[in-house]
Design an enzyme around this catalytic site. Structure first.
Site, mmCIF file in Angstrom:
data_model
loop_
_atom_site.group_PDB
_atom_site.id
_atom_site.type_symbol
_atom_site.label_atom_id
_atom_site.label_comp_id
_atom_site.label_asym_id
_atom_site.label_seq_id
_atom_site.Cartn_x
_atom_site.Cartn_y
_atom_site.Cartn_z
ATOM 1 N N ALA A 58 0.819 -1.214 0.000
ATOM 2 C CA ALA A 58 0.000 0.000 0.000
ATOM 3 C C ALA A 58 0.852 1.263 0.000
ATOM 4 C CB ALA A 58 -0.931 0.001 1.212
ATOM 5 N N GLU A 59 1.932 1.251 0.744
ATOM 6 C CA GLU A 59 2.753 2.460 0.894
ATOM 7 C C GLU A 59 3.576 2.791 -0.349
ATOM 8 O OE1 GLU A 59 2.974 4.857 3.051
ATOM 9 O OE2 GLU A 59 1.890 4.076 4.760
#
Length: 182
Positions: A58-59
Site C-alpha cells: 500500500a505504501e
C-alpha cells in the site's frame, strides 16, 4: 464413433492441461504482484508478515526509491523525523541517506509499526496512526463521537486514512490467500 470419442478425450485432456497451465501462470503472476522480499528480516521483526507486506504494498508498491509529496521515503514510506525518532528509541544509527535502502528502511519501518501496535493494540487503529500520525489518532480516540472506549475507533474521520486502512486489510487478505498464512 470410436474415433469421435477418442477425439473428445484428447480435447478434454488438452482443455484440462490448458486450465492447469493457466491457473499456475495466474498464481505466478499474482505472486509477482504481491511479492515477499526480505523475508528473513520481516520474520525477525516478530510482526505478522502478511501485515508488513500489505503495508509495504500500500505504501510504496515495493519501490525502494519511492518518495511521497509529503517527503515520506522508501519501502515503508517513513517520514525522516519519524525514522530518526524510532532510530533513537531502538538504538539504530540514523542515516537519512539510507532510507531508500530496502533493508534499512524495512528495519526502521517494522520497528515503527511494532511501536504503533504496542501503543494502539487494535490493528486498524495502529494502521490509522501509521497513515494519519500518532498524535492525530490519539486525539480521535479522545473524541467520544469517534471512539466509545478510548482504544478503538468506531469510524475514521479522514477519508484518505479510512481508504488506506481498508486497502491494507484487503492486501493482507490477498497475502493470506496466496501464501496460506494466517
Amino acid at each position: 464413433m470410436k474415433r469421435t470419442s477418442k477425439k473428445r478425450t484428447v480435447c478434454f485432456v488438452a482443455a484440462i492441461i490448458f486450465l492447469i497451465i493457466a491457473a499456475c501462470s495466474g498464481a505466478v503472476l499474482f505472486r509477482a504482484r504481491f511479492p515477499r522480499p526480505y523475508r528473513e528480516l520481516v520474520a525477525a521483526s516478530g510482526l505478522d508478515e502478511t501485515l508488513v507486506y500489505a503495508l509495504i504494498k500500500a505504501e510504496s508498491g515495493f519501490d525502494e526509491d519511492a518518495v511521497s509529496r509529503a517527503g515520506a521515503v522508501g519501502l515503508m514510506q517513513l517520514m525522516p523525523a519519524t525514522a530518526e525518532f524510532i532510530c533513537r528509541r531502538e538504538g539504530i544509527a540514523y542515516d537519512r541517506e539510507r532510507l531508500t535502502e530496502g533493508e534499512y528502511n524495512l528495519k526502521i519501518g517494522c520497528a515503527y509499526l511494532s511501536y504503533l501496535l504496542d501503543r494502539f493494540p487494535k490493528e486498524e487503529t495502529a494502521l490509522a496512526a501509521y497513515n494519519a500520525g500518532e498524535g492525530t489518532v490519539s486525539d480521535w480516540l479522545k473524541d467520544e463521537s469517534l471512539s466509545s472506549d478510548g482504544m478503538t475507533l468506531s469510524r475514521i474521520p479522514y477519508a484518505e486514512t479510512e481508504g488506506y486502512v481498508k486497502k491494507i486489510k484487503k492486501y493482507k487478505k490477498i497475502y493470506v490467500f496466496i501464501y496460506h498464512k494466517t
